[in-house]
Design an enzyme around this catalytic site. Structure first.
Site, PDB file in Angstrom:
ATOM      1  N   GLU A 194      -3.179  -5.479 -29.955  1.00  0.00           N
ATOM      2  CA  GLU A 194      -2.463  -4.341 -30.035  1.00  0.00           C
ATOM      3  C   GLU A 194      -2.192  -2.966 -31.259  1.00  0.00           C
ATOM      4  O   GLU A 194      -2.284  -1.981 -31.240  1.00  0.00           O
ATOM      5  CB  GLU A 194      -0.353  -4.763 -29.038  1.00  0.00           C
ATOM      6  CG  GLU A 194      -0.371  -2.991 -28.509  1.00  0.00           C
ATOM      7  CD  GLU A 194       0.810  -3.760 -28.215  1.00  0.00           C
ATOM      8  OE1 GLU A 194       1.048  -4.186 -26.967  1.00  0.00           O
ATOM      9  OE2 GLU A 194       1.477  -3.227 -27.169  1.00  0.00           O
TER      10      GLU A 194
ATOM     11  N   ARG B 198      12.971  -6.527 -24.498  1.00  0.00           N
ATOM     12  CA  ARG B 198      12.147  -7.639 -23.436  1.00  0.00           C
ATOM     13  C   ARG B 198      12.741  -8.810 -23.424  1.00  0.00           C
ATOM     14  O   ARG B 198      12.768  -9.634 -22.365  1.00  0.00           O
ATOM     15  CB  ARG B 198      10.642  -7.376 -23.226  1.00  0.00           C
ATOM     16  CG  ARG B 198       9.803  -8.260 -22.504  1.00  0.00           C
ATOM     17  CD  ARG B 198       8.868  -8.196 -22.547  1.00  0.00           C
ATOM     18  NE  ARG B 198       7.976  -6.849 -21.620  1.00  0.00           N
ATOM     19  CZ  ARG B 198       8.090  -6.519 -20.592  1.00  0.00           C
ATOM     20  NH1 ARG B 198       8.451  -6.864 -20.069  1.00  0.00           N
ATOM     21  NH2 ARG B 198       8.165  -5.129 -19.922  1.00  0.00           N
TER      22      ARG B 198
ATOM     23  N   GLU C 265       0.661 -11.256 -18.072  1.00  0.00           N
ATOM     24  CA  GLU C 265       1.869 -12.102 -18.811  1.00  0.00           C
ATOM     25  C   GLU C 265       2.444 -13.120 -17.965  1.00  0.00           C
ATOM     26  O   GLU C 265       2.830 -13.890 -18.944  1.00  0.00           O
ATOM     27  CB  GLU C 265       3.028 -11.050 -19.497  1.00  0.00           C
ATOM     28  CG  GLU C 265       1.955 -10.377 -20.985  1.00  0.00           C
ATOM     29  CD  GLU C 265       2.746  -9.205 -20.819  1.00  0.00           C
ATOM     30  OE1 GLU C 265       3.242  -9.038 -22.943  1.00  0.00           O
ATOM     31  OE2 GLU C 265       2.838  -8.131 -20.147  1.00  0.00           O
TER      32      GLU C 265
END
Ligand code: FAD
Ligand code: FES
Ligand code: FES
Length: 1342
Positions: free
Chosen positions: A815, A893, A1274
């Site tokens: 990423e 997160r 995920e």
């Protein structure tokens, strides 16, 4: 060394896929894989590791065995096999057995259609392992198949579909898919479940239909080339292949070999090259003269003597196993005790590909202290025959044979001729044990051979030999212990004394290389205990022992047996009225699966080389924190083929880079801040030259302080990135006051390497005009790559094109960190004005690109006596490494997931991001969520243990209800967790299972079973709001074919397949008319990374919008010609000058969260799931088996159940790796030891649960995403925590037996070391851990 005659060079003759190849300039240093890929342009076989550890390079090699007069087919690792070792061999690669255009081979067809290929990078290797197996055995058993795959890894699929597909080749599976339990047909068992659930509106279909498979017809295989057969029968002569630095000599006879060895004592013998290959590639050793004796008959002979069997030193481990198996079958059992022990070791020795080439002599002569065979040979008293021109000598294999680390008593001019493995006698017992992190294909932590001889007809010890590997620089004998036991009866007192003696004798320095000091010492004792019980049982059977083994101890001596896995997948069929062309909801195959299975799918490094292309190798820092004083490139520049060295001065634009903030450099300027920091790069004509030159660059440093490596170091120095985030709800003081009890605890969750099978790769091609450059990159983030390259080159982004065809896995690792390689390659290409390529070696990739953040959680939890949690205060620390990268979003997160599925009235989470001198950690599937929830489940588990309540009861009691608010004030709508929970309890038969486990644990002292049920709730959306957008561009061509480009990249998850399904439904055309070629920045700009599980949601809507626009434009033509077809409407529109190209755009509405005010919506919606897992642990070794897992996952209305189940299973197995197996190990100076599959173990085929049930929750449409689907990439990963907590449950049972009660800390991963150490007992007490702070450990937990 005498100069070897360099005057002539032989031709190397081999056949590849039936075609004869005569190589005039065979290069001894060249592995077969490079030869195939670069010279013959056969790119089907892949490079995954270059160390024989992943199997991606597997090919089949056939040769005529002139002794046995048979053609032998074997799978081997092309990355380790020197091309020179293949003279007169026939090589078959994945391209040789079938192709999409011609015809797929059944092996290729079945893996594709059974959904066993996601990213596809492992697929050719798996195909070839299976193919080689079938060439030797057209009707294998499941056990044969499992053995054939011991040397293959897959990071995407979770293995289940591969095994299911190939199960159809086994004898017992003919005629029925037999995917159900206990041999029951899968279809029958599924339908039974369906009926029970009472839903009559939906039927069930299979994920694939085995009746469609082509039959295997062994008569259709490529034949062994007749010319090769006749060449192989010709008299052998000496052959020489002379390379740039090395010459390879294949002696014609034993005498010729001994003569050559006498003339060149330093010459290296090479047989399988599985050790020497590693030394040359990774330890930078050079052996200028190689002698290859594999074809010499005396070294391959097998002779049966009065005392045992004599094996020539070049006998392969596969052949050794075959011969010993026959002997064990034919001879009386008492005679073959040692043979059985060797077979036991061979079963877990490397993978098939290695065993097929590695020689018994190679294992002995490597003299590795963790050799699996040497302790057995030593304890058995094997005899070695050594030979030189001067004659023969025979040495016993004892502690005088291994004189030092990797040194033996062999003289330089000698070779090992053979080894005699003796028969055992009546009254003699022998066992071998190996303990490793992973059962399959792993080097030992401790390995041993144990031999005892009793006085005739008694249980009095006459002689004893205990030999251990892994307990010193050589294989060692516990001679003192053995001496003290001679003359004694085999009884409990002997056992207790033996354990104390061993604990005294088998010591290790607390700083010993390899670490795990207390564990290794405990193992020496625990394994002896297993031996003791084994022998006691055998004595009892012979009436020579008063007592047999206690019933509750018996399982301690069961050799690890693994049942073949079975599985069930449940999903909802499409409604009966759905149009046949409407592909939404159907389990269609990944669109590239067939190309992946034939090796035709093109990955970045498969792109053919440009004519003037150069190769780049990185030069990285060996210091964690230092000034660069000087860089000396003189030796590097002297390496042939080197073109230039690239450093920061060569960067035309800005050296500042980074995905979120520019706090990194493309190339280090004056300072390095981690081992692996990129300092420069060498560009040369070939990979070999570039890499050799890169190693020759000398950098001098001035060390800087502090060196911060661990989270604890960072806390002590307050080394944190800002901001420090907090989410808080309720009143903690009040909450703790309301609690009956308060407890505090800690958990450390180790990091994780992505281990995508395809490492990072970039090809940069300067276009020569206006600074334009085209990049082919294996990245999840085409737009970010484009932007950062443009920044480094100082050109507008519009001049840079980044193209991504597909990736061999990404998992978050590509990423942001992929751009650190891409920018360096682009700078180099700019400098040399030629195309430049670099695919990182596995060890570089692991070193440089970071992984999942390690987390440390410290918590205080207040709860009622009934288990109701009132207040939680938790502090998270993540190890971010030397740059910010995406660490803030990852910590956020983690905080958003600190509640998991539980409604805690008073809760506070605070997150500190530690700045350390490690390579920057980054995104990884779950993006901090799993770490956040792991801490939650740790305190939840502690609460249950403290209350003496069942963990599932406490979990359920604390669970949210529909409409509740999370700590960040998001309301839970369409909250399906209770449905998932109930269904999971049902399909796992939880209550019965639990009762069975309780009984089992009462009846077994040294093996324990554990059970756990874990829920998960995962927020869907990028928490950086601006990223929640996507674009698509759809073209319709005049023949009616449709080309889609969208912002997402394909990394195996099947995104392109889903996008085609979306377009097919929207345009109302069959998916065969729709094509996706690649992702590129010049078709869809400003794309968000393919991440956060949201790509199907975002790009799906963008594709949908574009298709809707086109459909509207076509509407008049459809109305005018209602009986016409798609092509008619398209043609009519074209002639009417209608724009048949449209772009689509989508942004998720109503998103945005404010940390200051704790308000707003961070997520579009949540995905839910629940898993139940059952495990069995071996309390003496710490190993565990995954016996059962049931998963119920809410994926909304699945777009494609096959892909979604693939994601669920793949994520789950990646989580199993995270929580039970994968361990990155660093020195206190931040040096990463675990840089390849040899030391870093990801789950293998044998790690999947023996029984796996996956159910996609029925009737759960999600009104927030495309066609009512849900994100799936995920969320299921965290469900693997059910395995971790099942292990913890089993450990709790073991501790209870030992009288140790209450909560205890278990860090993740639950490795054998941690499990063993947590199962405290008399053996662990004998080997206490060294006092912390009194020594410098070999490794530290970061
Ligand atoms: C992926 C992988 C997994 C592995 N797993 C295991 C494992 O589970 N357990 C384990 O014990 N090992 C393991 N190994 C190590 C290795 O495979 C074995 O040691 C193997 O037996 C070496 O045999 P070889 O023929 O390939 O040796 P080579 O690499 O060809 O040679 C090894 C050494 O032996 C010397 N030698 C070979 N034959 C002779 C001879 N006749 N006389 C004198 N010297 C000789 C060579 O000169 C060289 O120094 C593994 C290796 C790899 C790459
Ligand atoms: S590339 Fe050969 S085994 Fe990994
Ligand atoms: S499909 Fe096996 S590694 Fe990706």
């Amino acid at each position: 060394m005498e100069e070897i005659n360099k005057t002539y060079q032989d031709d190397l003759i081999l056949f590849v896929n039936g075609k004869k190849i005569v190589e005039k300039n065979a290069e001894p240093e060249l592995p077969l894989l490079t030869y195939l890929r670069k010279k013959l342009c056969l790119t089907g076989a892949k490079l995954g590791c270059a160390e024989g550890g992943c199997g991606a390079c597997t090919v089949m090699v056939s040769k005529f065995d002139s002794d046995r007069k048979i053609i032998v087919h074997k799978a081997l690792n092309a990355c380790l096999a020197p091309v020179c070792s293949l003279h007169l061999c026939a090589v078959t690669t994945v391209e040789g057995i079938g192709s999409v255009a011609r015809k797929l081979h059944p092996v290729q067809e079945r893996i594709a259609k059974a959904h066993g290929s996601q990213c596809g990078f492992c697929t050719p290797g798996i195909v070839m392992s299976m193919y080689a197996l079938l060439r030797n055995n057209a009707q294998p058993t499941m056990r044969d198949i499992e053995e054939a795959f011991q040397g293959n890894l897959c990071r995407c699929t979770g293995y289940r579909p591969i095994l299911e597909g190939y199960k159809t080749f086994t004898k017992q599976q003919k005629g029925c898919c037999l995917r159900g339990e206990a041999g029951v047909c899968h279809v029958i068992s599924v339908q039974k479940e369906e009926t029970q659930s009472g839903d009559s509106t939906n039927s069930v279909q299979q994920l694939f239909n085995p009746s469609e498979f082509m039959p295997l017809d062994p008569t259709q295989e490529i034949i062994f080339p007749p010319e090769l057969m006749s060449l192989s029968k010709q008299p052998v002569r000496e052959l020489r292949f002379i390379g740039e630095r090395v010459q390879w000599i294949q002696p014609s006879s034993l005498a010729n070999l001994l003569q050559l060895k006498a003339e060149n004592p330093a010459a290296k013998l090479v047989v399988g090259n599985t050790e020497v290959g590693i030394e040359m590639k990774f330890k930078n050793l050079l052996y200028p003269v190689i002698l290859a004796p594999a074809y010499i008959p005396e070294l391959n002979s097998i002779q049966y003597t009065e005392n045992g069997i004599v094996f020539g030193a070049c006998v392969t481990l596969t052949l050794l196993g075959d011969v010993l198996h026959t002997a064990v079958d034919e001879l009386p059992s008492y005679q073959t005790e040692v043979f059985q022990a060797v077979l036991q070791q061979l079963r877990w020795f490397a993978g098939q590909q290695i065993r097929n080439v590695a020689a018994i002599g190679g294992n002995i002569m490597t003299a590795s202290p963790i050799s699996d065979l040497n302790p057995v040979f030593m304890a058995a008293g094997c005899k070695l025959t050594l030979m030189s021109k001067e004659g023969i000598r025979v040495l016993p294999m004892d502690d005088k044979f291994f004189i030092d680390y990797r040194k033996t008593a062999l003289k330089p001019e000698e070779i090992l001729l053979c080894i005699e493995i003796p028969y055992t006698k009546k009254g003699q017992y022998f066992s071998a044990f190996k303990q490793s992190s992973r059962k399959e294909d792993d080097i030992a932590i401790v390995t041993c051979g144990m031999n005892v001889v009793f006085l005739e007809g008694s249980n009095i010890v006459q002689d004893m030999h205990l030999s251990y590997g892994g307990m010193g620089p050589t294989t060692v004998l516990a001679s003192a212990t053995s001496r003290r036991l001679v003359g004694r009866q085999w009884d409990d007192t002997l056992m207790q004394d033996a354990c104390s003696f061993l604990a005294e004798e088998m010591t290790l320095s607390p700083c010993a290389p390899g670490g795990m000091v207390a564990y290794r010492r405990t193992l020496t004792v625990s394994l002896f205990f297993k031996f003791f019980l084994t022998v006691q049982h055998k004595l009892a059977q012979e009436d020579l022992s008063a007592e047999d083994v206690r019933a509750d101890y018996a399982s301690a001596i069961d050799l690890s047996h693994m049942d073949s896995p079975t599985s069930i997948q449940l999903f909802q069929a499409v409604p009966s009225g759905q149009k046949v062309d409407d592909m939404i909801g159907r389990p269609i195959m990944h669109l590239s699966a067939m190309k992946q299975a034939t090796g035709e799918a093109v990955y970045c490094d498969d792109i053919p080389c440009y004519e003037n292309e150069l190769y780049l190798a990185l030069v990285t820092s060996s210091k964690p924190h230092a000034y660069i004083k000087s860089i000396d490139t003189s030796d590097a520049m002297a390496v042939p083929g080197v073109v230039t060295f690239v450093c920061d001065q060569d960067i035309p634009g800005s050296n500042k880079t980074g995905p979120a903030v520019y706090d990194e450099t493309v190339l280090a300027e004056d300072k390095v801040t981690c081992v692996g920091h990129i300092v420069g790069a060498v560009v040369a004509d070939t990979q070999a030259h570039a890499q050799r030159a890169a190693k020759a660059v000398r950098i001098s440093y001035e060390d800087l302080q502090p060196v911060i490596v661990t989270i604890q170091d960072a806390i002590a120095s307050e080394s944190f990135y800002q901001p420090i985030r907090t989410i808080e709800r309720g009143d903690l003081t009040q909450g703790f006051q309301e609690a009956d009890n308060i407890l505090q605890g800690e958990i450390h969750i180790g990091g994780q390497e992505h281990f995508y099978l395809e490492t990072n790769c970039t090809v940069a091609v300067p276009r020569g005009e206006d600074g334009e450059m085209e990049l082919f990159v294996s990245t999840q983030s085409a737009a970010k790559t484009q932007a950062l390259v443009a920044k480094a080159l100082g050109v507008p982004a519009s001049h840079i094109v980044c193209r991504v065809k597909r990736m061999g896995g990404g998992f978050g690792g590509k990423e942001s960190r992929s751009s650190i390689l891409s920018t360096v390659v682009a700078v180099a290409a700019h400098k040399v004005k030629r195309p430049v390529r670099c695919m990182l070696d596995r060890e570089e990739d692991m070193l440089v690109t970071g992984g999942r953040h390690p987390f440390f959680g410290r918590y205080k939890v207040g709860f009622k006596r009934n288990g109701k949690v009132m207040a939680v205060d938790v502090t998270y620390y993540s190890n971010a490494g030397n740059s910010a990268d995406l660490s803030l979003s990852i910590m956020e997160r983690a905080l958003f997931h600190m509640d998991n599925c539980y409604n805690i009235p008073h809760i506070r989470g605070t997150g500190y991001i530690c700045r350390t001198n490690l390579p920057s950690n980054t995104a990884f599937r779950g993006f901090g969520g799993p770490q956040g929830m792991m801490v939650t489940e740790s305190w939840m588990n502690d609460v249950a243990l403290a209350c003496g309540l069942a963990a599932e009861q406490v979990r359920e009691m604390n669970m949210y209800k529909q409409g509740d608010l999370t700590p960040f004030h998001q309301r839970l709508e369409q909250f399906t967790i209770h449905r998932c929970w109930q269904e999971c309890l049902t399909i796992s038969d939880f209550c019965q299972r639990k009762a069975n486990i309780e009984l089992y644990n009462k009846q077994h002292r040294w093996t324990k079973r554990g059970l756990s049920i874990i829920p998960t709730k995962f927020g869907i959306s990028f928490t950086a709001v601006f990223l929640n957008q996507a674009g698509a561009l759809v073209h319709i061509y005049t023949d009616g074919s449709v080309l889609i480009t969208h912002g997402g990249t394909e990394m195996g998850q099947g995104l392109h397949t889903k996008m085609v399904q979306v377009a097919s439904r929207t345009l109302e055309i069959p998916s065969t008319k729709i094509h996706i070629s690649e992702t590129s920045t010049n078709t869809v700009p400003n794309t968000s990374p393919t991440a956060a599980s949201a790509s199907s949601d975002l790009n799906g809507m963008a594709v949908y919008n574009a298709c809707k626009t086109l459909l509207q434009r076509l509407e008049p033509y459809k109305a005018r010609n209602p009986t016409g077809c798609w092509e008619n409407w398209v043609t009519a529109a074209y002639f009417d000058r209608v724009n048949l190209s449209a772009n689509g755009f989508y942004k998720t509405p109503d998103l945005g969260y404010n940390f200051e005010t704790n308000s707003g919506h961070p997520f579009n919606y949540f995905s839910y799931g629940v898993a139940v897992s059952e495990v069995e642990i071996d309390c003496l070794t710490g190993s565990h088996k995954n016996l059962h897992t049931s998963i119920v996952m809410d994926v909304g209305k699945s777009l494609n159940p096959a892909l979604d189940i693939g994601q669920v299973e793949g994520a789950f197995m990646q989580g199993v790796g995270l929580f039970t197996l994968e361990e990155l190990r660093y020195s206190s100076q931040g040096y990463l030891y675990t840089r390849g599959p040899g030391m870093y173990k990801i789950p293998a085929f044998g790690d999947i649960p023996t029984e796996l049930k996956v159910s996609l929750l029925r009737d759960a449409p999600n009104d927030k995403a495309i066609f009512s689907s849900k994100a799936v990439g995920e969320p299921p990963l965290f469900l693997a925590a059910s395995v971790f907590y099942a292990i913890k449950d089993a450990i709790t049972a073991a501790r209870t037996d030992a009288g140790v009660l209450g909560p205890f800390r278990l860090d993740s991963p639950a490795t054998p070391e941690r499990i063993r150490n947590a199962c405290q007992d008399t053996f662990t007490k004998l080997c206490p851990p060294p006092e912390p702070g009194t020594y410098a450990p070999w490794d530290v937990r970061v």
